[in-house]
Design a protein around this motif. Structure first.
Motif, short mmCIF file in Angstrom:
data_model
loop_
_atom_site.label_atom_id
_atom_site.label_comp_id
_atom_site.label_asym_id
_atom_site.label_seq_id
_atom_site.Cartn_x
_atom_site.Cartn_y
_atom_site.Cartn_z
N SER A 54 5.73 11.56 1.70
CA SER A 54 4.70 10.55 1.88
C SER A 54 5.21 9.24 1.29
N THR A 55 5.13 8.16 2.06
CA THR A 55 5.61 6.88 1.56
C THR A 55 4.48 5.88 1.30
N LEU A 56 3.26 6.23 1.71
CA LEU A 56 2.10 5.39 1.42
C LEU A 56 0.90 6.31 1.23
N VAL A 57 0.41 6.37 -0.01
CA VAL A 57 -0.69 7.26 -0.35
C VAL A 57 -1.83 6.43 -0.92
N THR A 58 -3.03 6.61 -0.38
CA THR A 58 -4.21 5.92 -0.89
C THR A 58 -5.01 6.89 -1.75
N VAL A 59 -5.29 6.51 -2.98
CA VAL A 59 -5.92 7.42 -3.94
C VAL A 59 -7.18 6.79 -4.52
N GLN A 80 7.52 -4.26 -8.14
CA GLN A 80 7.41 -4.63 -6.72
C GLN A 80 8.69 -5.31 -6.24
N ALA A 81 9.25 -6.18 -7.07
CA ALA A 81 10.47 -6.89 -6.67
C ALA A 81 11.63 -5.92 -6.49
N THR A 82 11.78 -4.97 -7.42
CA THR A 82 12.84 -3.97 -7.30
C THR A 82 12.63 -3.13 -6.05
N TRP A 83 11.39 -2.76 -5.80
CA TRP A 83 11.04 -1.95 -4.62
C TRP A 83 11.39 -2.68 -3.33
N MET A 84 11.06 -3.97 -3.28
CA MET A 84 11.36 -4.77 -2.09
C MET A 84 12.86 -4.87 -1.86
N ALA A 85 13.63 -4.88 -2.95
CA ALA A 85 15.07 -5.03 -2.85
C ALA A 85 15.80 -3.69 -2.75
N ASN A 86 15.03 -2.60 -2.63
CA ASN A 86 15.61 -1.25 -2.58
C ASN A 86 16.41 -0.92 -3.83
N GLY A 87 15.97 -1.50 -4.96
CA GLY A 87 16.63 -1.23 -6.23
C GLY A 87 16.08 0.01 -6.90
N THR A 110 -5.18 2.65 -14.21
CA THR A 110 -3.96 2.76 -13.42
C THR A 110 -3.77 1.50 -12.57
N SER A 111 -2.54 1.04 -12.46
CA SER A 111 -2.25 -0.14 -11.65
C SER A 111 -2.74 0.05 -10.22
N ASN A 112 -3.16 -1.04 -9.58
CA ASN A 112 -3.67 -0.95 -8.22
C ASN A 112 -2.61 -0.40 -7.26
N THR A 113 -1.35 -0.73 -7.52
CA THR A 113 -0.27 -0.20 -6.69
C THR A 113 0.87 0.28 -7.57
N ILE A 114 1.30 1.50 -7.34
CA ILE A 114 2.45 2.07 -8.04
C ILE A 114 3.61 2.14 -7.04
N ARG A 127 4.77 3.97 -1.94
CA ARG A 127 3.74 3.30 -2.73
C ARG A 127 2.52 4.20 -2.87
N ILE A 128 1.85 4.08 -4.00
CA ILE A 128 0.56 4.73 -4.24
C ILE A 128 -0.44 3.61 -4.48
N VAL A 129 -1.45 3.51 -3.63
CA VAL A 129 -2.39 2.40 -3.67
C VAL A 129 -3.79 2.91 -3.98
N LYS A 130 -4.44 2.30 -4.96
CA LYS A 130 -5.82 2.67 -5.29
C LYS A 130 -6.76 2.13 -4.22
N ALA A 131 -7.65 2.98 -3.73
CA ALA A 131 -8.61 2.57 -2.71
C ALA A 131 -9.49 1.44 -3.25
N GLY A 132 -9.76 0.46 -2.39
CA GLY A 132 -10.61 -0.66 -2.79
C GLY A 132 -9.87 -1.75 -3.52
N SER A 133 -8.55 -1.61 -3.69
CA SER A 133 -7.79 -2.62 -4.43
C SER A 133 -7.10 -3.62 -3.50
N THR A 134 -7.39 -3.51 -2.20
CA THR A 134 -6.70 -4.39 -1.26
C THR A 134 -7.42 -5.72 -1.08
N GLY A 135 -8.61 -5.84 -1.62
CA GLY A 135 -9.31 -7.11 -1.50
C GLY A 135 -8.60 -8.20 -2.28
N ILE A 136 -8.63 -9.42 -1.77
CA ILE A 136 -7.92 -10.53 -2.41
C ILE A 136 -8.86 -11.21 -3.40
#
Length: 228
Positions: A54-59, A80-87, A110-114, A127-136
């Motif tokens: 699983s590469t994207l999990v909503t929890v 996030q920066a390391t993740w974007m750079a495949n580090g 827990t952070s909104n995105t792990i 990525r692990i994303v907390k539900a409801g954390s996508t609002g800006i």
């Protein structure tokens, strides 16, 4: 005869009380289970550590996440920066590098995105994303307005433009391996925006970098190419 009636009435009263108590306890148990419901997510490496199952999990809060990490595909939490750079550089304050199965529970803190990856393959990430954390939020909305120039950078300076009402801004320069590079900077306030001038180290190598623009709780990453 009166004594017999009184005994019968007492038995009926006690029986009703026991049934009522049992029903109350059953309802309480139902309510307890309802409020403590959670889901369990299992994330395992695919053959050859090419990717994760699983590469994207909503929890949600109280959910449990379990990683099937191992010696051939260690797990690491990254920025996030390391993740974007495949580090694969471990995030400071994260859960570190795990060479065996690892589980944790999602909490309100827990952070909104792990962001996670494998130290054996930076492309094996997710990525692990907390539900409801996508609002800006208002701060996130301001961060989306951040810009920088020039890009690519061929000089010793880069300017970061931020909204004037974005307070307590800090900058970090991060390479593709997730390592932070020290920056010196100064800012000029204008009516609608602030201009932050960051001075690049003289010995910096050419390549792709990320500039982290952050406030106390939120941040945004801007990709920059240095060609000095």
């Amino acid at each position: 005869m009166k004594k017999i009636y009184l005994i019968l009435i007492a038995i009926i009263f006690i029986s009703k009380s026991v049934v009522t108590a049992q029903n109350d306890n059953f309802s309480a148990n139902i309510d307890m289970k309802a409020t403590n419901t959670f889901s369990t997510f299992f994330i395992a490496p695919n053959p050859g550590c090419a990717s994760w199952s699983s590469t994207l999990v909503t929890v949600n809060v109280n959910d449990v996440v379990t990683f099937g990490a191992g010696g051939t595909c260690p797990l690491v939490e990254v920025s996030q920066a390391t993740w974007m750079a495949n580090g694969t550089a471990s995030l400071v304050g994260g859960f570190g590098i795990k060479n065996t199965s690892y589980s944790f529970t999602i909490t309100a803190l827990t952070s909104n995105t792990i962001y996670f990856a494998s130290t054996a393959n930076g492309n094996a990430k997710g990525r692990i994303v907390k539900a409801g954390s996508t609002g800006i939020s208002s701060i996130s909305n301001l961060l989306t307005q951040v810009s920088l120039f020039p890009n690519p950078v061929s000089d010793d300076e880069i300017k970061i433009i931020t909204p004037s009402n974005l307070n307590d801004v800090t900058l970090k320069l991060i390479n593709v391996n997730g390592q932070e590079i020290e920056l010196s900077s100064s800012s000029v306030q204008a009516s609608q925006s602030s201009v932050i001038t960051a001075v690049l180290p003289i010995s910096i190598d050419n390549g792709v970098y990320f500039i982290e623009v952050s406030t106390a709780n939120e941040r945004v990453y801007k990709k920059v190419v240095i060609t000095k």
